[in-house]
Design an enzyme around this catalytic site. Structure first.
Site, PDB file in Angstrom:
ATOM      1  N   THR A  89       9.254   2.578  -0.124  1.00 49.11           N
ATOM      2  CA  THR A  89      10.175   2.601  -1.271  1.00 49.11           C
ATOM      3  C   THR A  89       9.812   3.717  -2.246  1.00 49.11           C
ATOM      4  O   THR A  89      10.655   4.554  -2.598  1.00 49.11           O
ATOM      5  CB  THR A  89      10.123   1.238  -2.004  1.00 49.11           C
ATOM      6  OG1 THR A  89      10.437   0.207  -1.071  1.00 49.11           O
ATOM      7  CG2 THR A  89      11.088   1.192  -3.164  1.00 49.11           C
ATOM      8  N   GLU A 128       0.430   6.147 -13.859  1.00 52.19           N
ATOM      9  CA  GLU A 128       1.559   5.635 -14.665  1.00 52.19           C
ATOM     10  C   GLU A 128       2.441   4.673 -13.875  1.00 52.19           C
ATOM     11  O   GLU A 128       2.896   3.646 -14.395  1.00 52.19           O
ATOM     12  CB  GLU A 128       2.397   6.809 -15.174  1.00 52.19           C
ATOM     13  CG  GLU A 128       3.510   6.426 -16.105  1.00 52.19           C
ATOM     14  CD  GLU A 128       2.987   5.850 -17.419  1.00 52.19           C
ATOM     15  OE1 GLU A 128       3.056   4.622 -17.560  1.00 52.19           O
ATOM     16  OE2 GLU A 128       2.504   6.614 -18.278  1.00 52.19           O
ATOM     17  N   VAL A 130       1.886   0.638 -13.497  1.00 53.69           N
ATOM     18  CA  VAL A 130       2.138  -0.378 -14.527  1.00 53.69           C
ATOM     19  C   VAL A 130       3.568  -0.266 -15.040  1.00 53.69           C
ATOM     20  O   VAL A 130       3.958   0.760 -15.592  1.00 53.69           O
ATOM     21  CB  VAL A 130       1.165  -0.223 -15.718  1.00 53.69           C
ATOM     22  CG1 VAL A 130       1.370  -1.361 -16.705  1.00 53.69           C
ATOM     23  CG2 VAL A 130      -0.280  -0.183 -15.240  1.00 53.69           C
ATOM     24  N   GLY A 160       6.501   0.047 -13.647  1.00 56.58           N
ATOM     25  CA  GLY A 160       7.465   0.945 -12.984  1.00 56.58           C
ATOM     26  C   GLY A 160       7.794   2.177 -13.784  1.00 56.58           C
ATOM     27  O   GLY A 160       6.951   3.037 -14.021  1.00 56.58           O
ATOM     28  N   ILE A 206       8.523   2.617 -16.897  1.00 59.09           N
ATOM     29  CA  ILE A 206       8.197   2.693 -18.328  1.00 59.09           C
ATOM     30  C   ILE A 206       6.909   3.499 -18.517  1.00 59.09           C
ATOM     31  O   ILE A 206       5.888   3.163 -17.922  1.00 59.09           O
ATOM     32  CB  ILE A 206       7.967   1.284 -18.931  1.00 59.09           C
ATOM     33  CG1 ILE A 206       9.177   0.375 -18.688  1.00 59.09           C
ATOM     34  CG2 ILE A 206       7.646   1.386 -20.410  1.00 59.09           C
ATOM     35  CD1 ILE A 206       8.966  -1.056 -19.162  1.00 59.09           C
ATOM     36  N   GLY A 217      13.987  -3.863  -3.142  1.00 62.50           N
ATOM     37  CA  GLY A 217      12.755  -3.060  -3.005  1.00 62.50           C
ATOM     38  C   GLY A 217      11.693  -3.398  -4.030  1.00 62.50           C
ATOM     39  O   GLY A 217      10.764  -2.632  -4.245  1.00 62.50           O
ATOM     40  N   GLU A 232       6.251  -6.758  -3.225  1.00 66.83           N
ATOM     41  CA  GLU A 232       5.081  -6.149  -2.582  1.00 66.83           C
ATOM     42  C   GLU A 232       5.031  -6.528  -1.102  1.00 66.83           C
ATOM     43  O   GLU A 232       5.630  -7.525  -0.690  1.00 66.83           O
ATOM     44  CB  GLU A 232       3.794  -6.661  -3.257  1.00 66.83           C
ATOM     45  CG  GLU A 232       3.657  -6.284  -4.715  1.00 66.83           C
ATOM     46  CD  GLU A 232       3.508  -4.789  -4.947  1.00 66.83           C
ATOM     47  OE1 GLU A 232       2.720  -4.137  -4.256  1.00 66.83           O
ATOM     48  OE2 GLU A 232       4.207  -4.260  -5.829  1.00 66.83           O
ATOM     49  N   ASP A 260      -0.045  -9.447  -9.082  1.00 65.89           N
ATOM     50  CA  ASP A 260       0.394  -8.069  -9.317  1.00 65.89           C
ATOM     51  C   ASP A 260       0.515  -7.791 -10.822  1.00 65.89           C
ATOM     52  O   ASP A 260       0.012  -6.776 -11.324  1.00 65.89           O
ATOM     53  CB  ASP A 260       1.744  -7.855  -8.617  1.00 65.89           C
ATOM     54  CG  ASP A 260       2.389  -6.548  -9.001  1.00 65.89           C
ATOM     55  OD1 ASP A 260       1.993  -5.509  -8.462  1.00 65.89           O
ATOM     56  OD2 ASP A 260       3.284  -6.562  -9.875  1.00 65.89           O
ATOM     57  N   LYS A 283      -1.738  -5.277 -13.451  1.00 65.02           N
ATOM     58  CA  LYS A 283      -1.190  -4.319 -14.425  1.00 65.02           C
ATOM     59  C   LYS A 283      -1.745  -4.588 -15.824  1.00 65.02           C
ATOM     60  O   LYS A 283      -2.135  -3.661 -16.547  1.00 65.02           O
ATOM     61  CB  LYS A 283       0.340  -4.421 -14.439  1.00 65.02           C
ATOM     62  CG  LYS A 283       0.973  -4.011 -13.123  1.00 65.02           C
ATOM     63  CD  LYS A 283       2.434  -4.426 -13.051  1.00 65.02           C
ATOM     64  CE  LYS A 283       3.065  -4.052 -11.723  1.00 65.02           C
ATOM     65  NZ  LYS A 283       4.353  -4.679 -11.469  1.00 65.02           N
TER      66      LYS A 283
HETATM   67  P1  NAP Z   1       6.170   0.109   1.030  1.00 62.08           P
HETATM   68  O1  NAP Z   1       7.626   0.289   0.886  1.00 62.08           O
HETATM   69  O2  NAP Z   1       5.644  -1.050   1.776  1.00 62.08           O
HETATM   70  O3  NAP Z   1       5.588   1.464   1.666  1.00 62.08           O
HETATM   71  C1  NAP Z   1       4.234   1.588   2.019  1.00 62.08           C
HETATM   72  C2  NAP Z   1       4.097   2.877   2.798  1.00 62.08           C
HETATM   73  O4  NAP Z   1       2.720   3.069   3.111  1.00 62.08           O
HETATM   74  C3  NAP Z   1       4.862   2.883   4.123  1.00 62.08           C
HETATM   75  O5  NAP Z   1       5.487   4.121   4.303  1.00 62.08           O
HETATM   76  C4  NAP Z   1       3.772   2.685   5.176  1.00 62.08           C
HETATM   77  O6  NAP Z   1       4.061   3.308   6.403  1.00 62.08           O
HETATM   78  C5  NAP Z   1       2.608   3.377   4.501  1.00 62.08           C
HETATM   79  N1  NAP Z   1       1.327   2.879   4.967  1.00 62.08           N
HETATM   80  C6  NAP Z   1       0.883   1.611   4.930  1.00 62.08           C
HETATM   81  N2  NAP Z   1      -0.343   1.567   5.499  1.00 62.08           N
HETATM   82  C7  NAP Z   1      -0.650   2.818   5.897  1.00 62.08           C
HETATM   83  C8  NAP Z   1      -1.739   3.394   6.582  1.00 62.08           C
HETATM   84  N3  NAP Z   1      -2.768   2.664   6.965  1.00 62.08           N
HETATM   85  N4  NAP Z   1      -1.707   4.713   6.835  1.00 62.08           N
HETATM   86  C9  NAP Z   1      -0.665   5.477   6.470  1.00 62.08           C
HETATM   87  N5  NAP Z   1       0.414   4.961   5.823  1.00 62.08           N
HETATM   88  C10 NAP Z   1       0.420   3.649   5.555  1.00 62.08           C
HETATM   89  O7  NAP Z   1       5.464   0.068  -0.395  1.00 62.08           O
HETATM   90  P2  NAP Z   1       6.038   0.594  -1.781  1.00 62.08           P
HETATM   91  O8  NAP Z   1       6.897  -0.463  -2.362  1.00 62.08           O
HETATM   92  O9  NAP Z   1       6.551   1.955  -1.643  1.00 62.08           O
HETATM   93  O10 NAP Z   1       4.698   0.591  -2.659  1.00 62.08           O
HETATM   94  C11 NAP Z   1       3.743   1.598  -2.523  1.00 62.08           C
HETATM   95  C12 NAP Z   1       2.737   1.447  -3.662  1.00 62.08           C
HETATM   96  O11 NAP Z   1       3.428   1.530  -4.906  1.00 62.08           O
HETATM   97  C13 NAP Z   1       1.997   0.116  -3.703  1.00 62.08           C
HETATM   98  O12 NAP Z   1       0.711   0.318  -4.229  1.00 62.08           O
HETATM   99  C14 NAP Z   1       2.814  -0.699  -4.680  1.00 62.08           C
HETATM  100  O13 NAP Z   1       2.082  -1.728  -5.306  1.00 62.08           O
HETATM  101  C15 NAP Z   1       3.187   0.371  -5.662  1.00 62.08           C
HETATM  102  N6  NAP Z   1       4.377   0.109  -6.477  1.00 62.08           N
HETATM  103  C16 NAP Z   1       5.545  -0.236  -5.875  1.00 62.08           C
HETATM  104  C17 NAP Z   1       6.661  -0.421  -6.654  1.00 62.08           C
HETATM  105  C18 NAP Z   1       7.987  -0.811  -6.073  1.00 62.08           C
HETATM  106  O14 NAP Z   1       8.916  -1.073  -6.835  1.00 62.08           O
HETATM  107  N7  NAP Z   1       8.129  -0.872  -4.749  1.00 62.08           N
HETATM  108  C19 NAP Z   1       6.578  -0.236  -8.033  1.00 62.08           C
HETATM  109  C20 NAP Z   1       5.375   0.134  -8.609  1.00 62.08           C
HETATM  110  C21 NAP Z   1       4.262   0.314  -7.815  1.00 62.08           C
HETATM  111  P3  NAP Z   1       5.310   2.862   7.315  1.00 62.08           P
HETATM  112  O15 NAP Z   1       6.548   3.135   6.499  1.00 62.08           O
HETATM  113  O16 NAP Z   1       5.240   3.754   8.510  1.00 62.08           O
HETATM  114  O17 NAP Z   1       5.116   1.423   7.617  1.00 62.08           O
HETATM  115  N1  HSE Z   2       6.288  -5.764  -6.905  1.00 58.71           N
HETATM  116  C1  HSE Z   2       6.278  -5.148  -8.175  1.00 58.71           C
HETATM  117  C2  HSE Z   2       7.256  -5.851  -9.098  1.00 58.71           C
HETATM  118  C3  HSE Z   2       6.654  -3.698  -8.042  1.00 58.71           C
HETATM  119  O1  HSE Z   2       8.046  -6.663  -8.639  1.00 58.71           O
HETATM  120  O2  HSE Z   2       7.198  -5.609 -10.297  1.00 58.71           O
HETATM  121  C4  HSE Z   2       6.420  -2.945  -9.310  1.00 58.71           C
HETATM  122  O3  HSE Z   2       5.074  -2.837  -9.585  1.00 58.71           O
END
Ligand code: NAP
Ligand code: HSE
Length: 428
Positions: free
Chosen positions: A14, A131, A134, A136, A138, A189, A192, A203, A207
């Site tokens: 995502t 940034e 914590v 998203g 903001i 999306g 987690e 989570d 933060k």
């Molecule tokens: P996600 O959609 O599950 O994507 C994770 C990505 O990491 C995927 O592309 C996955 O590969 C890759 N990956 C996982 N294990 C790996 C490994 N061993 N080697 C190489 N690549 C690997 O997660 P996300 O939602 O983007 O979140 C990513 C980070 O941002 C997390 O720390 C999450 O807490 C943080 N975050 C997310 C959001 C949100 O709204 N989603 C907001 C704030 C922070 P594949 O695609 O090939 O499986």
């Molecule tokens: N899973 C987290 C949430 C993503 O729902 O707020 C943003 O950190």
């Protein structure tokens, strides 16, 4: 470094694909604002063949994110894989050791290893920016470390998990079941890879722990946080709290008191008319109180592709512009160990009780509360077709140990037909 700032991105889910889209869409704008072009040189994810809806053909591929982090054509390693340990931590450490700046959205990794990583980054003279970790989109880390640097912060609180706020909102306004609301949040999306991190409050706790470190100049101390998720919040309580003029939110509060550093991430009642009470959907809100600024409220999308990638790019731009800041707002080696509070601040509480409908039942409840030093502010008994009477009580301010003692004693009255529900009412 060459003239172009070169990004290596590990994680193309995502957030990662969101970052790729911004770099591709805004190449000219970013270059103009930062004074140098920004380009992606290499990427990594688990599956090379997955269609991610973006053109990745021009970027070098690495199966191993650690190898990516060390590549000589990468100036900034962007960690967007997630996970407190494993490849995220290994690659971040490798990047720092190789003298690369790191930008991450990984609150789990920083909540558990923030101190060690910050010390390593500062010793290596590189940035470690987070940034996006914590709230998203903001820019709250920036607000605390930069804009509010002249304040002694007294309290930081807020709604910091989009998934939970989305679920609670949809249960409230659309009457969805917990499962239906969760499925919607997942589709957006927000959720987690391990959903328990969201709904278990973990989570959001990660933060809050990061913000508390910046706010109070203390080492990240996630293990001392009081955590409770939204799994036990029922539609009944959402409705009843609404009748009394409150909303239920998964609310985080960090404050330094005479008792130590209090950190809580728990379901709480907040007044419906307050900014926190009016927060709906995946939106986050962080309230910061400082001795000079008084109170500021930051509100915005807390999760999802665009908002989170926006925050990642904010950090990248700071690095291109040559900014260098201590990871948690002051040199990591000067952060003090956080003294955990030995008790939480007194508060008013919402109690929901199911009582047998017979003479004296309510009197027995009032006696137990009185014996434990708890004074009743408001009380309401609902119409009931059967023999069980639903009763709501709002207490005056009381200390948590008194409430816990009363909750332990209430079953002994023999008038309860179910487990009592007690939720803190937060002053906001
Ligand atoms: P996600 O959609 O599950 O994507 C994770 C990505 O990491 C995927 O592309 C996955 O590969 C890759 N990956 C996982 N294990 C790996 C490994 N061993 N080697 C190489 N690549 C690997 O997660 P996300 O939602 O983007 O979140 C990513 C980070 O941002 C997390 O720390 C999450 O807490 C943080 N975050 C997310 C959001 C949100 O709204 N989603 C907001 C704030 C922070 P594949 O695609 O090939 O499986
Ligand atoms: N899973 C987290 C949430 C993503 O729902 O707020 C943003 O950190």
């Amino acid at each position: 470094m060459t003239d172009t700032l070169r990004l290596g991105i590990a994680g193309l889910g995502t957030v990662g694909t969101g970052v790729v889209k911004i770099v591709q869409r805004h190449a000219e704008l970013l270059s103009r604002r930062c004074g140098r072009p920004i380009a992606i040189t290499a990427i990594s994810a688990r599956s090379r063949d997955k269609d991610r809806g973006v053109n990745l053909r021009h970027y070098a591929w690495e199966d191993d994110p650690v190898v990516l982090a060390r590549r000589p054509d990468v100036d900034v390693f962007v960690e967007l894989m997630g996970g407190a340990d494993g490849p995220a931590k290994a690659a971040t450490e490798a990047a720092i050791a190789a003298g690369k700046h790191v930008v991450t959205a990984n609150k789990a990794m920083l909540a558990h290893h923030g101190q060690a990583l910050a010390e390593a980054a500062e010793a290596a003279g590189v940035n470690l920016r987070f940034e996006a970790a914590v709230a998203g989109g903001i820019p709250v880390v920036k607000a605390l470390t930069e804009g509010l640097a002249g304040n002694a912060v007294t309290r930081v609180m807020g709604v910091m998990n989009g998934t939970c706020n989305y679920i609670l909102t949809r249960m409230d306004d659309a009457g969805l079941t917990y499962e239906e609301a969760f499925a919607e949040a997942d589709g957006l999306g927000y959720v987690e890879a391990d959903p328990e991190l969201d709904v278990g409050g973990i989570d959001a706790g990660h933060k809050l722990a990061l913000l508390a470190s910046i706010a109070f100049g203390t080492r990240v101390s996630f293990d001392d946080m009081k955590l409770e998720g939204i799994g036990k919040v029922s539609i009944d309580d959402i409705r009843r709290a609404g009748d009394l003029g409150y909303k239920i939110k998964l609310l985080g509060v960090a404050q330094m008191t005479g008792r130590g550093l209090e950190q809580r991430m728990t379901p709480c009642l907040v007044p419906s008319a307050s900014p926190l009470g009016q927060l709906v959907g995946g939106t986050n809100m962080v309230v910061i109180e400082g001795d000079a600024v008084e109170q500021i409220v930051l509100r915005g999308p807390g999760a999802g592709e665009g908002p989170t990638a926006s925050a990642v790019m904010g950090d990248v731009c700071d690095i291109v512009r040559g900014m260098k800041l201590p990871v948690f707002g002051q040199p990591a080696e000067t952060l003090a160990p956080a003294p955990p509070a030995n008790a939480e601040s007194p508060a008013c509480f919402y109690l929901r009780l199911e009582l047998v409908d017979k003479p004296g039942a309510l009197a027995k409840v009032a006696t137990v509360l009185g014996e434990n030093g708890i004074s009743i502010d408001r009380m309401r008994q609902y119409d009931h077709p059967g023999a069980h009477a639903p009763v709501l009580i709002v207490t005056h301010k009381t200390a948590r140990p008194n409430l816990d003692a009363a909750l332990s004693a209430l079953p002994g009255t023999g008038v309860l037909t179910g487990a009592p529900v007690a939720l803190r009412i937060e002053e906001v």
